[in-house]
Write a protein that holds these residues in place. Structure first.
Motif, PDB file in Angstrom:
ATOM      1  N   VAL A   1       0.850  -1.213   0.000  1.00  0.00           N
ATOM      2  CA  VAL A   1       0.000   0.000   0.000  1.00  0.00           C
ATOM      3  C   VAL A   1       0.874   1.247   0.000  1.00  0.00           C
ATOM      4  CG1 VAL A   1      -1.667   1.325   1.349  1.00  0.00           C
ATOM      5  CG2 VAL A   1      -1.942  -1.144   1.116  1.00  0.00           C
ATOM      6  N   ILE A   2       1.879   1.262   0.870  1.00  0.00           N
ATOM      7  CA  ILE A   2       2.753   2.431   0.967  1.00  0.00           C
ATOM      8  C   ILE A   2       3.545   2.607  -0.324  1.00  0.00           C
ATOM      9  CG2 ILE A   2       4.809   3.307   2.156  1.00  0.00           C
ATOM     10  CD1 ILE A   2       3.650   2.191   4.746  1.00  0.00           C
ATOM     11  N   ALA A   3       3.984   1.485  -0.915  1.00  0.00           N
ATOM     12  CA  ALA A   3       4.729   1.581  -2.173  1.00  0.00           C
ATOM     13  C   ALA A   3       3.858   2.192  -3.269  1.00  0.00           C
ATOM     14  CB  ALA A   3       5.233   0.201  -2.591  1.00  0.00           C
ATOM     15  N   SER A   4       2.581   1.807  -3.286  1.00  0.00           N
ATOM     16  CA  SER A   4       1.679   2.379  -4.304  1.00  0.00           C
ATOM     17  C   SER A   4       1.455   3.860  -4.050  1.00  0.00           C
ATOM     18  CB  SER A   4       0.351   1.621  -4.302  1.00  0.00           C
ATOM     19  OG  SER A   4      -0.393   1.877  -3.116  1.00  0.00           O
ATOM     20  N   MET A   5       1.371   4.246  -2.770  1.00  0.00           N
ATOM     21  CA  MET A   5       1.207   5.659  -2.453  1.00  0.00           C
ATOM     22  C   MET A   5       2.453   6.450  -2.844  1.00  0.00           C
ATOM     23  SD  MET A   5      -1.830   6.061  -1.188  1.00  0.00           S
ATOM     24  CE  MET A   5      -1.680   7.673  -0.463  1.00  0.00           C
ATOM     25  N   GLN A   6       3.618   5.865  -2.605  1.00  0.00           N
ATOM     26  CA  GLN A   6       4.851   6.543  -2.983  1.00  0.00           C
ATOM     27  C   GLN A   6       4.945   6.692  -4.502  1.00  0.00           C
ATOM     28  OE1 GLN A   6       7.482   3.793  -0.788  1.00  0.00           O
ATOM     29  NE2 GLN A   6       8.264   5.593   0.317  1.00  0.00           N
ATOM     30  N   GLU A   7       4.508   5.662  -5.219  1.00  0.00           N
ATOM     31  CA  GLU A   7       4.527   5.725  -6.680  1.00  0.00           C
ATOM     32  C   GLU A   7       3.597   6.832  -7.175  1.00  0.00           C
ATOM     33  OE1 GLU A   7       3.670   2.800 -10.536  1.00  0.00           O
ATOM     34  OE2 GLU A   7       3.477   2.036  -8.487  1.00  0.00           O
ATOM     35  N   LEU A   8       2.404   6.913  -6.564  1.00  0.00           N
ATOM     36  CA  LEU A   8       1.452   7.965  -6.942  1.00  0.00           C
ATOM     37  C   LEU A   8       2.042   9.340  -6.650  1.00  0.00           C
ATOM     38  CD1 LEU A   8      -2.355   8.021  -6.351  1.00  0.00           C
ATOM     39  CD2 LEU A   8      -0.991   9.928  -5.546  1.00  0.00           C
ATOM     40  N   GLN A   9       2.613   9.501  -5.431  1.00  0.00           N
ATOM     41  CA  GLN A   9       3.189  10.796  -5.066  1.00  0.00           C
ATOM     42  C   GLN A   9       4.309  11.185  -6.018  1.00  0.00           C
ATOM     43  OE1 GLN A   9       4.394  10.473  -0.968  1.00  0.00           O
ATOM     44  NE2 GLN A   9       2.476  11.337  -0.219  1.00  0.00           N
ATOM     45  N   ALA A  10       5.149  10.195  -6.333  1.00  0.00           N
ATOM     46  CA  ALA A  10       6.273  10.501  -7.222  1.00  0.00           C
ATOM     47  C   ALA A  10       5.777  10.955  -8.593  1.00  0.00           C
ATOM     48  CB  ALA A  10       7.172   9.269  -7.359  1.00  0.00           C
TER      49      ALA A  10
ATOM     50  N   SER B   1       4.308  14.754   5.430  1.00  0.00           N
ATOM     51  CA  SER B   1       2.928  14.384   5.767  1.00  0.00           C
ATOM     52  C   SER B   1       2.889  12.873   5.969  1.00  0.00           C
ATOM     53  CB  SER B   1       1.982  14.811   4.642  1.00  0.00           C
ATOM     54  OG  SER B   1       0.653  14.411   4.939  1.00  0.00           O
ATOM     55  N   PRO B   2       3.225  12.382   7.173  1.00  0.00           N
ATOM     56  CA  PRO B   2       3.352  10.935   7.401  1.00  0.00           C
ATOM     57  C   PRO B   2       2.079  10.181   7.025  1.00  0.00           C
ATOM     58  CG  PRO B   2       4.152  12.166   9.289  1.00  0.00           C
ATOM     59  CD  PRO B   2       3.446  13.148   8.402  1.00  0.00           C
ATOM     60  N   ILE B   3       2.279   9.062   6.359  1.00  0.00           N
ATOM     61  CA  ILE B   3       1.160   8.191   5.984  1.00  0.00           C
ATOM     62  C   ILE B   3       1.173   6.976   6.898  1.00  0.00           C
ATOM     63  CG2 ILE B   3       0.186   6.744   4.168  1.00  0.00           C
ATOM     64  CD1 ILE B   3       1.491   8.611   2.139  1.00  0.00           C
ATOM     65  N   SER B   4       0.047   6.656   7.488  1.00  0.00           N
ATOM     66  CA  SER B   4      -0.079   5.501   8.376  1.00  0.00           C
ATOM     67  C   SER B   4      -1.130   4.562   7.832  1.00  0.00           C
ATOM     68  CB  SER B   4      -0.467   5.942   9.791  1.00  0.00           C
ATOM     69  OG  SER B   4       0.540   6.766  10.361  1.00  0.00           O
ATOM     70  N   VAL B   5      -0.792   3.274   7.842  1.00  0.00           N
ATOM     71  CA  VAL B   5      -1.712   2.232   7.387  1.00  0.00           C
ATOM     72  C   VAL B   5      -1.977   1.307   8.569  1.00  0.00           C
ATOM     73  CG1 VAL B   5      -2.129   0.416   5.695  1.00  0.00           C
ATOM     74  CG2 VAL B   5      -0.637   2.347   5.121  1.00  0.00           C
ATOM     75  N   GLN B   6      -3.242   0.999   8.803  1.00  0.00           N
ATOM     76  CA  GLN B   6      -3.589   0.131   9.933  1.00  0.00           C
ATOM     77  C   GLN B   6      -4.543  -0.965   9.480  1.00  0.00           C
ATOM     78  OE1 GLN B   6      -6.162   1.184  13.599  1.00  0.00           O
ATOM     79  NE2 GLN B   6      -4.047   1.411  14.369  1.00  0.00           N
ATOM     80  N   SER B   7      -4.289  -2.183  10.015  1.00  0.00           N
ATOM     81  CA  SER B   7      -5.183  -3.322   9.783  1.00  0.00           C
ATOM     82  C   SER B   7      -5.513  -3.951  11.121  1.00  0.00           C
ATOM     83  CB  SER B   7      -4.511  -4.363   8.874  1.00  0.00           C
ATOM     84  OG  SER B   7      -4.223  -3.825   7.615  1.00  0.00           O
ATOM     85  N   VAL B   8      -6.693  -4.548  11.184  1.00  0.00           N
ATOM     86  CA  VAL B   8      -7.085  -5.246  12.408  1.00  0.00           C
ATOM     87  C   VAL B   8      -7.070  -6.742  12.140  1.00  0.00           C
ATOM     88  CG1 VAL B   8      -8.439  -3.353  13.347  1.00  0.00           C
ATOM     89  CG2 VAL B   8      -9.535  -4.998  11.821  1.00  0.00           C
TER      90      VAL B   8
END
Length: 547
Positions: A68-77, A244-251
């Motif tokens: 998820v974070i990698a996809s967000m980084q790709e989008l941001q880039a 702008s820190p990105i946080s991902v959470q799962s339960v």
């Protein structure tokens, strides 16, 4: 002669006492201890399996968060590079030629859907999709300041006939509308909630159907793992630091483990059950061993565990005690244990010397402290034949006697005729030279060589009780008593008759010239206090109490 017996010692101190106490407790409740250990082993194994499954599941969640974070980084880039190009190489003018150039640029960036132009008042007045707007849109408010620009997550976006809301990034005089579903699929698959923004702008940017189990607010300081016992969930959080820190959470719910590792957990449950049963059986068997004398004997061979009984040795002419034979018992949880129960364990565990040393120490301590001065008093001690070694016995007895500070106690060492062997003869000679009396016990039952007996020149020959029992019947065995007396005279020994049970036997033995005797006619072996009372009665000329 009967051997000494002992009962389990009272609880000791230190590791030795702790080991005995634990063994005693476990031995009393073998099935209970076995069941507890079986359950503990099974549950422990089950816990290990569950933790392993949990660890694997958390690893999978962490991997998903990484995607998820990698996809967000790709989008941001991608969007960040587009904004860099717009602000350095393009002008915010709404001409057909410029819009075509912007459209061409946008097509080279996969995450951009539309490019908007802003007037100096930050109003949107032109887009690549619509062109010039009839009325400029009001400037967007709020949002999140990020590393590539200012994010607006739900900003109004005018279309030709309606207004929709979309996520966009604004920098300088340009804004870029992002593809609405660019990372949606991967977020749905691997995340239950997402947050972005600085501390004062922290905003939840995504929530799945499980969002109710997530935290209300996640910050970069939120722990990676959280256990919510009340709701029976584990929360897994991953944060990408930055402007702008990105946080991902799962339960993680209990049923997730069953769904992902159901077959493994079912097999593990069977293994845990079998392990519990095996441990229960093994521990129960081991606990029963703790009740055996083979185990307990290691804790009992100490003076504190020995209960000494004393049987008087009588002068048959005067009826007065001239000494006593020491017999011992071991006390095990308040119960006396007799020699026939513990001697096999002593021998098997090679603890005969520890036992002999404990008995002799306890007897001399008791007699030395409580026996009133009454002239020379013989104390007959039984030692296992393998322990009749001068270099071991002499220092041990000398130290015990010196500690008492008494010279009237005369130690007599007894060896049975059955165990009388050439190897023992030199040791007995040396002990006799040290001043200890030597006595051959149960004489007449073995096949000792008269020459060996003569070499030792024992102080006493003790006629076995089987000869005395048959005296009144004038049996062939009893007729050998005069022969034994003759042997004693030949080796310059005195005779002690054992097993005297009535006055007739005592009288016959006295008439045959036997000077000393012992047996139930005079007294049974008795505890110290009863023995002292017996001696006081003898000194007072009263009829001593017999047991």
């Amino acid at each position: 002669m009967p051997r000494l017996t002992a009962a389990p010692a009272p609880p000791g101190t230190g590791l030795f006492g702790l080991g005995r106490s634990m063994g005693h407790f476990m031995g009393r409740y073998p099935r209970t201890v076995g069941m507890v250990c079986g359950y503990a082993a099974g549950l422990g194994m089950a816990l290990v399996v569950v933790l392993a499954a949990l660890h694997l599941r958390i690893q999978a969640i962490d991997s998903g968060h990484g995607q998820v974070i990698a996809s967000m980084q790709e989008l941001q880039a991608d969007i960040g590079l587009l904004l860099d190009e717009l602000n350095t190489s393009y002008a915010p003018v709404c001409t057909a030629d410029n819009l075509n150039r912007l459209r061409s640029l946008m097509f080279s960036h996969r995450y951009a859907r539309d490019i908007g132009l802003l007037n100096p008042q930050r109003q949107l007045f032109c887009t690549t999709n619509i062109g010039l707007l009839e009325t400029p849109s009001a400037a967007a408010e709020g949002g999140i300041q990020g590393s590539i620009g200012h994010y607006y997550l739900n900003a109004p976006l005018p279309l030709s006939q309606e207004t929709v809301r979309a996520a966009l990034v604004e920098r300088g005089r340009f804004q870029v509308v992002m593809q609405p579903n660019a990372t949606q699929d991967i977020r749905k698959r691997y995340a239950d909630a997402m947050w972005a923004g600085r501390a004062n702008q922290r905003t939840r940017v995504y929530q799945s159907a499980r969002g109710a189990w997530t935290d209300r607010l996640v910050t970069p300081q939120t722990p990676h793992l959280q256990l919510d016992v009340a709701r029976a969930v584990v929360r897994v959080t991953t944060t990408l630091p930055g402007v702008s820190p990105i946080s991902v959470q799962s339960v993680l719910l209990p049923q997730d483990l069953y769904q992902s590792h159901g077959e493994v957990l079912a097999g593990a449950a069977l293994v845990c059950l079998l392990l519990g049963l095996l441990v229960q059986a093994a521990v129960t068997q081991r606990c029963r061993h703790f009740q055996s004398m083979a185990y307990r004997i290691r804790f009992l061979c100490q003076p504190a565990n020995v209960v000494c009984h004393y049987q008087p040795i009588m002068d048959l002419a005067t009826g007065q005690p001239i000494g006593c034979e020491v017999l011992a018992r071991l006390e095990d949880a308040g119960q006396l244990v007799y020699p026939d129960h513990f001697i096999p364990a002593l021998i098997a565990d090679n603890r005969t010397w520890a036992f002999d040393a404990a008995v002799s120490t306890r007897a001399l301590q008791e007699l030395g402290a409580a026996l009133p001065a009454r002239g020379p008093f013989k104390v007959a001690l039984n030692f296992f034949p393998q322990n009749l070694r001068r270099d071991a016995i002499e220092p041990h007895l000398r130290a015990s006697l010196q500690a008492l500070g008494r010279s009237d106690l005369q130690v007599e060492l007894e060896v049975t005729e059955y165990n009388f062997s050439p190897e023992i003869v030199p040791e007995l000679q040396r002990l006799k030279a040290d001043g200890y009396y030597i006595s051959i016990d149960d004489f007449g039952t073995g096949y000792s060589n008269l020459g060996m007996v003569k070499r030792v020149a024992p102080d006493f020959l003790k006629i076995d009780k089987s000869f005395v029992f048959e005296m009144e019947d004038a049996s062939l065995r009893s007729s050998l008593i005069p022969e034994i007396i003759a042997i004693a005279k030949a080796v310059n020994s005195q005779v002690v008759a054992e097993g005297i049970e009535n006055a007739a036997q005592a009288a016959q033995l006295r008439a045959l010239g036997v000077p000393f005797g012992q047996g139930y006619y005079f007294a049974k072996p008795m505890p110290l206090e009863a023995f002292l009372a017996y001696l006081r009665a003898c000194d007072a000329g009263a009829t001593p109490p017999t047991l």
